[in-house]
Design an enzyme around this catalytic site. Structure first.
Site, PDB file in Angstrom:
ATOM      1  N   ARG A 107      -5.870   1.069  -4.100  1.00 26.62           N
ATOM      2  CA  ARG A 107      -4.938   0.510  -3.114  1.00 26.62           C
ATOM      3  C   ARG A 107      -4.908  -1.006  -3.177  1.00 26.62           C
ATOM      4  NH1 ARG A 107      -9.314   3.167   0.629  1.00 26.62           N
ATOM      5  NH2 ARG A 107      -9.201   4.424  -1.207  1.00 26.62           N
TER       6      ARG A 107
ATOM      7  N   ASP B 249      -6.515  -2.152   2.122  1.00 29.21           N
ATOM      8  CA  ASP B 249      -6.976  -1.134   3.056  1.00 29.21           C
ATOM      9  C   ASP B 249      -7.523  -1.873   4.261  1.00 29.21           C
ATOM     10  OD1 ASP B 249      -7.668   1.402   4.033  1.00 29.21           O
ATOM     11  OD2 ASP B 249      -9.641   1.344   3.083  1.00 29.21           O
TER      12      ASP B 249
ATOM     13  N   ARG C  62       0.841  -1.199   0.000  1.00 30.08           N
ATOM     14  CA  ARG C  62       0.000   0.000   0.000  1.00 30.08           C
ATOM     15  C   ARG C  62       0.875   1.248   0.000  1.00 30.08           C
ATOM     16  NH1 ARG C  62      -5.154   2.081   3.020  1.00 30.08           N
ATOM     17  NH2 ARG C  62      -5.215   4.127   2.053  1.00 30.08           N
TER      18      ARG C  62
ATOM     19  N   ASP D 206      -9.270  -1.171   7.932  1.00 23.32           N
ATOM     20  CA  ASP D 206      -9.903  -0.154   8.777  1.00 23.32           C
ATOM     21  C   ASP D 206     -10.543  -0.792   9.999  1.00 23.32           C
ATOM     22  OD1 ASP D 206      -9.414   2.113   7.154  1.00 23.32           O
ATOM     23  OD2 ASP D 206     -11.135   1.604   5.888  1.00 23.32           O
TER      24      ASP D 206
END
Length: 179
Positions: free
Chosen positions: A92, A95, A83, A97
């Site tokens: 990307r 990711d 990334r 989160d």
């Protein structure tokens, strides 16, 4: 004190599913973290600038780390998997989160580097669909409603479940070090 943490995964560059599998394998190797389960895969339209479609999933973790420490480790995994943060909301490889941190007191974090629950969670079907597979009755600590209620209130979005080639089934046994 151990918490159940829900992490959203997304990829829209290269072999998207392989990137998600590699991130899951890396998370399963974190000390003080155990993978409890993972959702199905979802293919979704991107949010932000024009770019390829995303492949998304959510993983449930049992975690004995602080939210900030887990964030640091997740960002390192993102870097290790290629990334590069060059454009906000841009394409990307991976990711990761932190979506929700479910403890007895429903952890809320608001600092410069981390917002838990994720600030956009209640607006994003690509996160709520897979999250609802793992935690439909978990309450959003700020909005006070369950994940399932958030999902039913959300307008339709271009998100659809996708068959997996390598991603483990929801009933898979963990840890997944072998991935």
């Amino acid at each position: 004190m151990s918490a159940t943490v829900y992490v959203g995964l997304g990829s829209n560059e290269g072999d998207r599913e392989s990137h998600l599998v590699a991130a899951l394998a890396a998370m399963s190797c974190i000390d003080a973290v155990s993978v409890l389960g993972c959702s199905s895969l979802y293919d979704s339209a991107p949010v932000g600038p024009a770019q390829p479609r995303f492949l998304n999933a959510v993983v449930a973790l049992e975690c004995d780390l602080t939210p900030q420490r887990l964030l640091c480790i997740l960002q390192r995994i993102e870097q290790d998997l290629g990334r590069r943060r060059t454009q906000r909301w841009g394409p990307r490889t991976i990711d990761l989160d932190i979506l929700l941190w479910d403890e007895e007191d429903h952890c809320v974090v608001a600092d410069a580097n981390l917002q838990v629950p994720h600030l956009e969670l209640h607006k994003r079907r690509f996160a709520l669909e897979p999250l609802s597979e793992l935690a439909p009755h978990v309450r959003h600590p700020v909005l006070g409603v369950t994940v399932q209620e958030l999902l039913t209130k959300l307008a339709p979005q271009d998100v659809r479940k996708r068959e997996a080639l390598f991603w483990p089934d929801m009933g898979a046994r963990f840890p997944v070090h072998e991935l």
